[in-house]
Scaffold this motif. Sequence first.
Motif, PDB file in Angstrom:
ATOM      1  N   UNK A 165     -35.608 -18.829 -10.942  1.00 20.16           N
ATOM      2  CA  UNK A 165     -35.416 -19.958 -11.859  1.00 20.16           C
ATOM      3  C   UNK A 165     -34.037 -20.586 -11.684  1.00 20.16           C
ATOM      4  N   UNK A 166     -33.037 -19.748 -11.444  1.00 21.11           N
ATOM      5  CA  UNK A 166     -31.676 -20.249 -11.253  1.00 21.11           C
ATOM      6  C   UNK A 166     -31.592 -21.114 -10.005  1.00 21.11           C
ATOM      7  N   UNK A 167     -32.252 -20.669  -8.923  1.00 19.91           N
ATOM      8  CA  UNK A 167     -32.223 -21.447  -7.679  1.00 19.91           C
ATOM      9  C   UNK A 167     -32.912 -22.796  -7.894  1.00 19.91           C
ATOM     10  N   UNK A 168     -34.047 -22.802  -8.530  1.00 17.27           N
ATOM     11  CA  UNK A 168     -34.779 -24.057  -8.766  1.00 17.27           C
ATOM     12  C   UNK A 168     -33.967 -24.988  -9.662  1.00 17.27           C
ATOM     13  N   UNK A 169     -33.396 -24.429 -10.736  1.00 12.98           N
ATOM     14  CA  UNK A 169     -32.620 -25.259 -11.674  1.00 12.98           C
ATOM     15  C   UNK A 169     -31.406 -25.859 -10.977  1.00 12.98           C
ATOM     16  N   UNK A 170     -30.741 -25.066 -10.170  1.00 14.36           N
ATOM     17  CA  UNK A 170     -29.544 -25.557  -9.472  1.00 14.36           C
ATOM     18  C   UNK A 170     -29.901 -26.660  -8.489  1.00 14.36           C
ATOM     19  N   UNK A 171     -31.023 -26.497  -7.792  1.00 12.15           N
ATOM     20  CA  UNK A 171     -31.438 -27.502  -6.812  1.00 12.15           C
ATOM     21  C   UNK A 171     -31.766 -28.824  -7.496  1.00 12.15           C
TER      22      UNK A 171
END
Length: 225
Positions: A165-171
Amino acid sequence: LTAGLDPSMTLDSSPPDAAAITSLQAALRKEGAEKLALVADGAPAGGDAAPAGGYIVYSEGVALADAAPSRIYEEFQPHLLAQHAHRPHLPFPTFGAAVDEFFHALEAQRQEQRATAAVAAAYDKLAKVRADQERRVGELAAEMEDLRARAAAVEAHAGDIDRACLVVRSALDSGMGVGDLEEYIRAQTAAGNHIAALVGRVDADEEEVALRLPPSAADDADADA
């Protein structure tokens, strides 16, 4: 039957012989005389001891609760026919008494039959409701088991879920479009990145990420985070 003939015999298929006709005539004369005497409430022909002057043929009704089965009157007769001799029946001193009892009980019998039908309908409805409730309970139990398995899978992979979720949110926060993000996730998954492999679908409008947890932990079910 009294003459000893087959009741299923017809004149077309198996005409009786002379002996059978003689036997039938004798039985008709005897039985006919007795019936006429009984209808008149008199003694039977020949001076024999007077039998019951009337009969009511009945069947056993459905017993309600702890009550004994009721009698369902079917027909009255001045003479008990041979085919009814082994059926439940009530004798009466006269044919008139049998007729009076039959019609006196007819309305009460109809009410009882309606009550019996209502009870049967209520039991049928109850059985359908019970079956429907059991079906719903089964469906709820299956749904609860599915939710329990999903919750266990989420708990077992909580760390990986947070990282995905962190990777998706950051992207997305960096301005990357959903199409580019999905292409990036496919490339990373092909490269063996197990975190990228968890991401199944990204919905930017709903701010939702559908994750695919390992089959061994969640039976290949999707978990929304």
